[in-house]
Design a protein around this motif. Structure first.
Motif, PDB file in Angstrom:
ATOM      1  N   THR A   1      -2.262  24.226  36.227  1.00 28.45           N
ATOM      2  CA  THR A   1      -3.586  24.129  35.610  1.00 28.45           C
ATOM      3  C   THR A   1      -4.526  25.120  36.280  1.00 28.45           C
ATOM      4  OG1 THR A   1      -4.057  22.319  37.110  1.00 28.45           O
ATOM      5  CG2 THR A   1      -3.488  21.713  34.869  1.00 28.45           C
ATOM      6  N   TRP A   2      -5.341  25.759  35.482  1.00 37.04           N
ATOM      7  CA  TRP A   2      -6.313  26.730  35.990  1.00 37.04           C
ATOM      8  C   TRP A   2      -7.699  26.247  35.639  1.00 37.04           C
ATOM      9  CZ3 TRP A   2      -4.765  32.580  35.708  1.00 37.04           C
ATOM     10  CH2 TRP A   2      -3.440  32.736  36.167  1.00 37.04           C
ATOM     11  N   GLN A   3      -8.600  26.426  36.577  1.00 39.55           N
ATOM     12  CA  GLN A   3      -9.977  26.008  36.334  1.00 39.55           C
ATOM     13  C   GLN A   3     -10.964  26.972  36.945  1.00 39.55           C
ATOM     14  OE1 GLN A   3      -9.663  21.911  37.475  1.00 39.55           O
ATOM     15  NE2 GLN A   3     -10.480  21.199  35.503  1.00 39.55           N
ATOM     16  N   GLY A   4     -12.235  26.811  36.601  1.00 42.11           N
ATOM     17  CA  GLY A   4     -13.299  27.587  37.234  1.00 42.11           C
ATOM     18  C   GLY A   4     -13.192  29.073  36.974  1.00 42.11           C
ATOM     19  N   GLU A   5     -13.539  29.837  38.008  1.00 41.86           N
ATOM     20  CA  GLU A   5     -13.576  31.292  37.946  1.00 41.86           C
ATOM     21  C   GLU A   5     -12.271  31.893  37.420  1.00 41.86           C
ATOM     22  OE1 GLU A   5     -15.578  34.976  39.318  1.00 41.86           O
ATOM     23  OE2 GLU A   5     -16.217  32.952  38.811  1.00 41.86           O
ATOM     24  N   GLN A   6     -11.181  31.381  37.995  1.00 37.27           N
ATOM     25  CA  GLN A   6      -9.858  31.907  37.659  1.00 37.27           C
ATOM     26  C   GLN A   6      -9.548  31.701  36.173  1.00 37.27           C
ATOM     27  OE1 GLN A   6      -6.622  29.636  39.218  1.00 37.27           O
ATOM     28  NE2 GLN A   6      -5.330  31.414  39.608  1.00 37.27           N
ATOM     29  N   GLU A   7      -9.924  30.523  35.692  1.00 33.21           N
ATOM     30  CA  GLU A   7      -9.706  30.201  34.287  1.00 33.21           C
ATOM     31  C   GLU A   7     -10.534  31.123  33.391  1.00 33.21           C
ATOM     32  OE1 GLU A   7     -11.568  26.649  32.934  1.00 33.21           O
ATOM     33  OE2 GLU A   7     -10.198  26.378  31.256  1.00 33.21           O
ATOM     34  N   GLN A   8     -11.780  31.327  33.797  1.00 27.49           N
ATOM     35  CA  GLN A   8     -12.668  32.169  33.014  1.00 27.49           C
ATOM     36  C   GLN A   8     -12.123  33.586  32.904  1.00 27.49           C
ATOM     37  OE1 GLN A   8     -16.571  31.654  34.650  1.00 27.49           O
ATOM     38  NE2 GLN A   8     -17.490  32.672  32.881  1.00 27.49           N
ATOM     39  N   GLN A   9     -11.630  34.093  34.051  1.00 25.75           N
ATOM     40  CA  GLN A   9     -11.076  35.451  34.058  1.00 25.75           C
ATOM     41  C   GLN A   9      -9.847  35.551  33.178  1.00 25.75           C
ATOM     42  OE1 GLN A   9     -10.489  36.716  38.095  1.00 25.75           O
ATOM     43  NE2 GLN A   9     -12.694  36.927  38.404  1.00 25.75           N
ATOM     44  N   LEU A  10      -9.057  34.492  33.191  1.00 23.85           N
ATOM     45  CA  LEU A  10      -7.855  34.475  32.371  1.00 23.85           C
ATOM     46  C   LEU A  10      -8.218  34.641  30.897  1.00 23.85           C
ATOM     47  CD1 LEU A  10      -4.825  33.846  31.831  1.00 23.85           C
ATOM     48  CD2 LEU A  10      -5.468  31.439  31.735  1.00 23.85           C
ATOM     49  N   TRP A  11      -9.153  33.832  30.435  1.00 19.39           N
ATOM     50  CA  TRP A  11      -9.487  33.893  29.008  1.00 19.39           C
ATOM     51  C   TRP A  11     -10.182  35.190  28.646  1.00 19.39           C
ATOM     52  CZ3 TRP A  11      -7.015  31.250  25.588  1.00 19.39           C
ATOM     53  CH2 TRP A  11      -6.403  30.047  25.988  1.00 19.39           C
ATOM     54  N   SER A  12     -10.980  35.703  29.548  1.00 19.28           N
ATOM     55  CA  SER A  12     -11.609  36.977  29.239  1.00 19.28           C
ATOM     56  C   SER A  12     -10.550  38.083  29.239  1.00 19.28           C
ATOM     57  CB  SER A  12     -12.782  37.197  30.184  1.00 19.28           C
ATOM     58  OG  SER A  12     -12.681  38.401  30.823  1.00 19.28           O
ATOM     59  N   GLY A  13      -9.519  37.913  30.070  1.00 19.11           N
ATOM     60  CA  GLY A  13      -8.401  38.871  30.052  1.00 19.11           C
ATOM     61  C   GLY A  13      -7.640  38.818  28.736  1.00 19.11           C
ATOM     62  N   ILE A  14      -7.431  37.624  28.217  1.00 19.47           N
ATOM     63  CA  ILE A  14      -6.724  37.487  26.938  1.00 19.47           C
ATOM     64  C   ILE A  14      -7.555  38.125  25.823  1.00 19.47           C
ATOM     65  CG2 ILE A  14      -5.921  35.827  25.196  1.00 19.47           C
ATOM     66  CD1 ILE A  14      -5.213  33.911  27.509  1.00 19.47           C
ATOM     67  N   GLN A  15      -8.864  37.900  25.906  1.00 20.53           N
ATOM     68  CA  GLN A  15      -9.758  38.396  24.870  1.00 20.53           C
ATOM     69  C   GLN A  15      -9.821  39.924  24.839  1.00 20.53           C
ATOM     70  OE1 GLN A  15     -13.681  36.741  25.370  1.00 20.53           O
ATOM     71  NE2 GLN A  15     -14.637  38.098  23.871  1.00 20.53           N
ATOM     72  N   THR A  16      -9.853  40.532  26.019  1.00 18.79           N
ATOM     73  CA  THR A  16     -10.119  41.972  26.052  1.00 18.79           C
ATOM     74  C   THR A  16      -8.902  42.813  26.445  1.00 18.79           C
ATOM     75  OG1 THR A  16     -10.813  41.789  28.351  1.00 18.79           O
ATOM     76  CG2 THR A  16     -12.541  41.603  26.697  1.00 18.79           C
ATOM     77  N   GLY A  17      -7.804  42.154  26.789  1.00 25.13           N
ATOM     78  CA  GLY A  17      -6.697  42.895  27.384  1.00 25.13           C
ATOM     79  C   GLY A  17      -5.802  43.667  26.431  1.00 25.13           C
ATOM     80  N   ILE A  18      -5.959  43.455  25.138  1.00 24.53           N
ATOM     81  CA  ILE A  18      -5.053  44.112  24.195  1.00 24.53           C
ATOM     82  C   ILE A  18      -5.646  45.406  23.644  1.00 24.53           C
ATOM     83  CG2 ILE A  18      -3.942  43.897  21.928  1.00 24.53           C
ATOM     84  CD1 ILE A  18      -2.662  41.892  23.615  1.00 24.53           C
ATOM     85  N   TRP A  19      -6.837  45.281  23.083  1.00 22.37           N
ATOM     86  CA  TRP A  19      -7.381  46.381  22.295  1.00 22.37           C
ATOM     87  C   TRP A  19      -7.797  47.563  23.153  1.00 22.37           C
ATOM     88  CZ3 TRP A  19      -6.167  46.148  17.460  1.00 22.37           C
ATOM     89  CH2 TRP A  19      -5.912  44.889  16.896  1.00 22.37           C
ATOM     90  N   GLY A  20      -7.333  48.737  22.754  1.00 18.74           N
ATOM     91  CA  GLY A  20      -7.712  49.950  23.449  1.00 18.74           C
ATOM     92  C   GLY A  20      -6.920  50.189  24.720  1.00 18.74           C
ATOM     93  N   SER A  21      -5.993  49.286  25.038  1.00 23.53           N
ATOM     94  CA  SER A  21      -5.256  49.460  26.293  1.00 23.53           C
ATOM     95  C   SER A  21      -4.025  50.333  26.100  1.00 23.53           C
ATOM     96  CB  SER A  21      -4.858  48.101  26.864  1.00 23.53           C
ATOM     97  OG  SER A  21      -3.908  47.470  26.027  1.00 23.53           O
ATOM     98  N   THR A  22      -3.585  50.493  24.861  1.00 22.74           N
ATOM     99  CA  THR A  22      -2.469  51.388  24.567  1.00 22.74           C
ATOM    100  C   THR A  22      -2.823  52.165  23.303  1.00 22.74           C
ATOM    101  OG1 THR A  22      -1.392  49.714  23.180  1.00 22.74           O
ATOM    102  CG2 THR A  22      -0.728  49.786  25.501  1.00 22.74           C
ATOM    103  N   PRO A  23      -2.053  53.213  22.981  1.00 22.33           N
ATOM    104  CA  PRO A  23      -2.423  54.011  21.796  1.00 22.33           C
ATOM    105  C   PRO A  23      -2.400  53.237  20.478  1.00 22.33           C
ATOM    106  CG  PRO A  23      -0.907  55.231  23.198  1.00 22.33           C
ATOM    107  CD  PRO A  23      -0.979  53.847  23.758  1.00 22.33           C
TER     108      PRO A  23
END
Ligand SMILES: Cc1cc2nc3c(=O)[nH]c(=O)nc-3n(C[C@H](O)[C@H](O)[C@H](O)COP(=O)(O)OP(=O)(O)OC[C@H]3O[C@@H](n4cnc5c(N)ncnc54)[C@H](O)[C@@H]3O)c2cc1C
Lengths: 396, 489
Positions: free
Chosen positions: A267-289
């Motif tokens: 289980t993830w909570q707090g800061e770590q959890e927030q970073q995880l979801w923001s990573g999922i949200q922004t980690g795909i687009w624009g990261s590869t051609p």
């Protein structure tokens, strides 16, 4: 943006209000000069290449808050308002717009609507289409029209909000929109299950058939799980946002399901959890051609992630939102597009190659339209923009 | 009132022969006494006898029939169960009614993907019945759910008492098979909520039969929550009940539904349905349904009860068992029918207001009722501000209907004035089209007309509905934007 929309730099006009925007569109229409319609240009390269554009027109200065009806859970803003700015305003009243678009810091609301850009939060709150209550827009002939309203329920007239959501600026330029907002959840907790694909497939199935009430359920590919420092296997990531006791109880139930299937759980909570979801949200687009949006039946979600892993030797980042079956892949090149697309189509869905270098977009169909409604869609485009000045070629 | 123009009588014989070849002679109704049933929908004050009714069974039959209409320039109107309250299925002169009552098959149930495919004549609550064994349900539940059709729900974008949390019909439709007015069969949407291209599914839902006919519908179903509880709170003023609604929403709780009934409705329901659970002396009651995990429901139920008490609730009844819950809902769902029993006629409006304007608007409605000398009962979706003022009257009295319509019109204008809408779920149809120009400019309406132009260029599908024309509305077809400078919503 150094982008694939047009390789030549174009003049950009940034009208200061709706009236000026309308005038510019009127002129473009009269002189038959196609426009690239933009908000803050964060997704200018998404979709098909605009044909013969003479200039870019941006709504970024139309950024006023018109009304936040706190007690009514609605907000009306100009379309050029930045998503991040709007969230700040809403947060002061303990509310939020439940969307998690690809470029949260630079996107405008209008651009998010035009591209129907949202992610994991679809699970509980639906897509952009489900939140849009009213729109005003400048038509291709420069006239200003509106549809819908400012209340949460309304069936007066055709639902142009649905027509405009995901229409990529090809039918009109949004100037003002009313959206449904929600109370910000006060608590959250995330359960992550990792391990063999078979176990994840069963966990996904059990979870969907259960009465658990998560607000987001995502399946992540191996590379994406590694990138987010979750595991070296694919993963199932589940967010609960309710009262603390229920988060704890539901998390336990889900962990027990995972355990029974031989999966690892945490289980993830707090800061770590927030970073995880923001990573999922922004980690795909624009990261590869090459960036794709796709959809498959929800029962095919885990298999589709497995196929992505297999066909890219675990190197491609990918996410599928389990209940809607909508997801996004980041690919190094277009070599797998056709096979992934046929897989998605066989699973009742689609694959659209929204981001890709110009030469690839010239060779491979960007959208992957299906079915027999395309001629009707083209007639709508023709009716709304007979001269073809609004993002011609972007879609349809 | 309808200003149907007198057209010259048409020779139906050759058309009937062609249609009979498609649906069989049993699929055609043409005897006058049988056609009477189809003269009106739930809005009984408007009537027009159709020339012909056909009862197709398949998409292909609908397509062939529509094609025949197209070739012969015959207007046609889709009809489901005929429970619509805005005259959507009201015939026009010289028209064919295409009735979906024999298109009543559930074609596919896919519990794992939480989707169901149905024909349009399937009755709303059959969907839930078909999936409840697996622990699922179909959320939009209009009070007419035991008779109204899914096709009608699609056309009206119907709501219900459970739409606050889960949304109305449009939020539960994944795809449609359509017969458009040219007779072509078109598939829009699909199994997934967003497909590439324009969202024609979303555009079609709520189009009131003016863009074509839905012949197959893919619906999303939801998992039945682990725990459900209905809370009945009674208040000695409508304002107090209204503040409780605001209190619940601002506490960040989104119940599945929040409904309000005023004293008159409570008594009407108790007279007719005799549920014996609504206190007759209350000025207003709220019915709040809370769902989720057991713990969530327990906590939120306590919070909602507390908020109701803070706002002056006298008694609070809580039901968790299915039979008890249904008993609490029964009176609410029978409210319109109860009005029909205690008054010779009733006229129901469907305006929406920002829910924060509830107290003000209800007071104004009462004043308007007094001004016109009619009693207005209120039973409505309080959580989303969707009012249903019910005006009681006697249609056999000369001039009564005109007066009631004028009163109804003033109520709609009031809703628009406070920033609302003239319809939340019943549709514009024939009833409210002349008020569209209160909400929309000529340019707005022209843009909507563009949509119709693409699907329905000859205006053969449900002609004259939704958008005002000088023929149907006279001068008021022109935009009534009296408040220049400010946008009206
Ligand atoms: C007692 C009572 C309670 C009600 N409660 C509610 C409520 O709580 N919420 C609510 O939203 N409504 C309510 N209604 C209104 C009504 O039941 C709904 O509008 C319902 O969706 C109509 O369905 P129907 O099958 O009767 O449609 P009809 O009345 O037959 O038709 C309605 C419209 O749909 C079109 N149509 C029908 N079938 C199709 C098709 N297959 N394709 C395209 N167009 C089609 C018709 O042309 C017409 O315009 C109530 C009505 C009554 C009488």
């Amino acid at each position: 943006m150094g982008d694939s929309t047009n390789d030549i730099p174009l003049p950009i006009s940034v009208p200061i209000d709706t009236r000026e925007l309308a005038e510019l569109v009127t002129i473009a229409n009269r002189s038959k000069s196609p426009l690239i319609v933009a908000g803050n240009s964060s997704k200018l390269d998404w979709g098909g290449m605009v044909r013969d554009a003479r200039s870019i027109i941006s709504t970024q200065k139309l950024d006023r808050l018109i009304a936040h009806a706190v007690g009514d859970l609605t907000v009306t803003v100009e379309a050029g308002m930045k998503f991040a700015k709007l969230q700040e305003i809403l947060a002061t009243a303990g509310q939020f717009l439940p969307l998690d678009p690809a470029y949260p810091n630079t996107s405008t609301i209008g651009g998010i609507i035009a591209t129907a850009a949202t992610g994991s939060l679809r699970h509980r709150y639906g897509g952009v289409r489900d939140l849009l209550l009213g729109i005003s827009f400048v038509r291709a002939d420069g006239k200003i029209a509106k549809a819908g309203g400012r209340v949460v329920k309304n069936v007066a007239g055709y639902d142009m909000m649905k027509l405009f959501t995901g229409s990529y600026g090809t039918l009109g330029i949004l100037t003002e929109v009313t959206l449904r907002v929600y109370p910000l959840p006060a608590n959250s907790g995330t359960v992550i299950l990792t391990g063999a694909i078979e176990g994840l497939r069963n966990a996904a199935k059990i979870l969907l058939a259960s009465t658990l009430t998560p607000i987001a359920v995502d399946v992540l590919s191996t590379a994406f799980s590694q990138h987010l420092e979750i595991s070296n296997t694919p993963s199932l990531v589940v967010k609960f946002a309710t009262i603390p006791a229920s988060i704890a109880e539901q998390s336990e139930q889900l962990l027990a399901i995972g355990k029974g299937l031989g999966l690892k759980g945490g289980t993830w909570q707090g800061e770590q959890e927030q970073q995880l979801w923001s990573g999922i949200q922004t980690g795909i687009w624009g990261s590869t051609p090459v960036g794709c949006k796709l959809g498959v039946r929800s029962t095919a979600a885990v298999d589709t992630i497995e196929l992505l892993d297999r066909s890219t030797a675990n190197t491609a980042k990918g996410v599928i939102h389990l209940s809607s079956g909508i997801g996004a892949f980041a690919l190094p090149d277009a070599s797998q597009i056709q096979s992934l697309r046929s897989h998605c189509e066989a699973a009742g869905g689609f694959l659209s190659m929204l981001q890709a270098p110009v030469d690839i977009k010239g060779k491979i169909d960007v959208w992957g339209y299906r079915g027999n409604a395309v001629p009707l869609m083209r007639e709508i485009k023709q009716q709304f923009d007979p001269v073809g000045i609004l993002n011609p070629g972007k879609c349809l | 009132m309808l200003l149907a123009e007198k057209a010259t009588a048409r020779d139906w014989k050759p058309i009937i022969a062609q249609l009979a070849a498609v649906v069989g002679s049993k699929g055609i109704i043409q005897r006058r006494e049988e056609l009477i049933t189809y003269e009106c929908d739930g809005l009984t004050s408007y009537r027009e006898r159709p020339d012909l009714v056909i009862l197709p069974k398949t998409t292909e039959q609908v397509a062939a029939a529509v094609k025949i209409c197209d070739e012969n320039n015959v207007a046609w109107i889709a009809r489901g169960a005929g429970t619509g309250l805005s005259g959507g299925a009201l015939p026009v002169e010289n028209c064919v009614l295409i009735v979906t009552s024999l298109m009543n098959q559930i074609l596919k149930v896919d519990l794992e993907n939480q989707a169901v495919v149905v024909q349009p004549g399937v009755v709303n609550n059959w969907v839930t019945q078909a999936v409840s064994g697996g622990g699922f349900y179909y959320a939009p539940d209009p009070s007419s759910q035991i008779i109204c059709s899914i096709g009608g729900n699609i056309a009206e974008n119907s709501g219900g008492v459970h739409c606050l949390k889960y949304g109305v019909t449009t939020n539960h439709v994944l795809g449609l098979k359509l017969v458009i007015p040219s007779g072509e069969i078109i598939d829009v949407g699909g199994e997934i909520a967003e497909m590439p291209g324009y969202d024609l599914t979303g555009l079609f839902v709520g189009s009131e039969g003016t863009l074509g006919m839905a012949t197959e519908i893919t619906l999303k179903i939801l998992k039945t929550p682990e725990s459900i509880c209905v809370l009945l709170a009674d208040f000695d003023s409508v304002e107090a009940a209204g503040s409780a609604v605001s209190g619940i929403i601002s506490a960040g709780i989104i119940p599945a539904g929040i409904e309000m009934m005023d004293k008159f409705s409570i008594n009407a329901v108790e007279d007719v349905v005799k549920t014996n659970c609504y206190p007759r002396d209350a000025a207003a009651i709220l019915l709040v349904e809370i769902d989720g995990s057991g713990l969530e429901v327990e906590t939120n139920q306590a919070k909602v009860a507390e908020i109701c008490r803070q706002n002056g609730a006298r008694d609070i009844t809580i039901a968790t068992e299915p039979e008890q819950r249904l008993r609490l809902w029964k009176g609410r769902k029978a409210a319109f029918a109860a009005m029909g029993k205690i008054s010779p006629d009733y006229y129901v409006q469907d305006g929406v207001i920002p829910r924060t304007q509830l107290s003000y608007v209800l007071q104004e409605i009462e004043k308007l009722g007094e001004k016109y000398g009619h009693f207005v009962a209120n039973v409505f979706h309080a959580g989303d501000g969707n009012l249903h003022p019910l005006i009681l009257y006697d249609n056999s009295k000369v001039g009564a209907l005109e007066k009631v319509e004028a009163l109804g019109g003033e109520i709609l204008k009031l809703c628009v004035k406070v920033g609302g809408s003239i319809s939340g779920e019943h549709g514009i149809g024939a009833d409210k089209r002349c008020y569209m120009s209160e909400m929309f400019t000529e340019t707005d309406l022209e843009t909507m007309q563009w949509v119709r132009q693409v699907f329905n260029p000859k205006e053969l599908a449900n002609p004259g509905k939704i958008i005002p024309t000088p023929r149907t509305c006279g001068e008021s077809a022109k935009s009534a934007h009296k408040f220049s400078g400010i946008e009206q919503y």
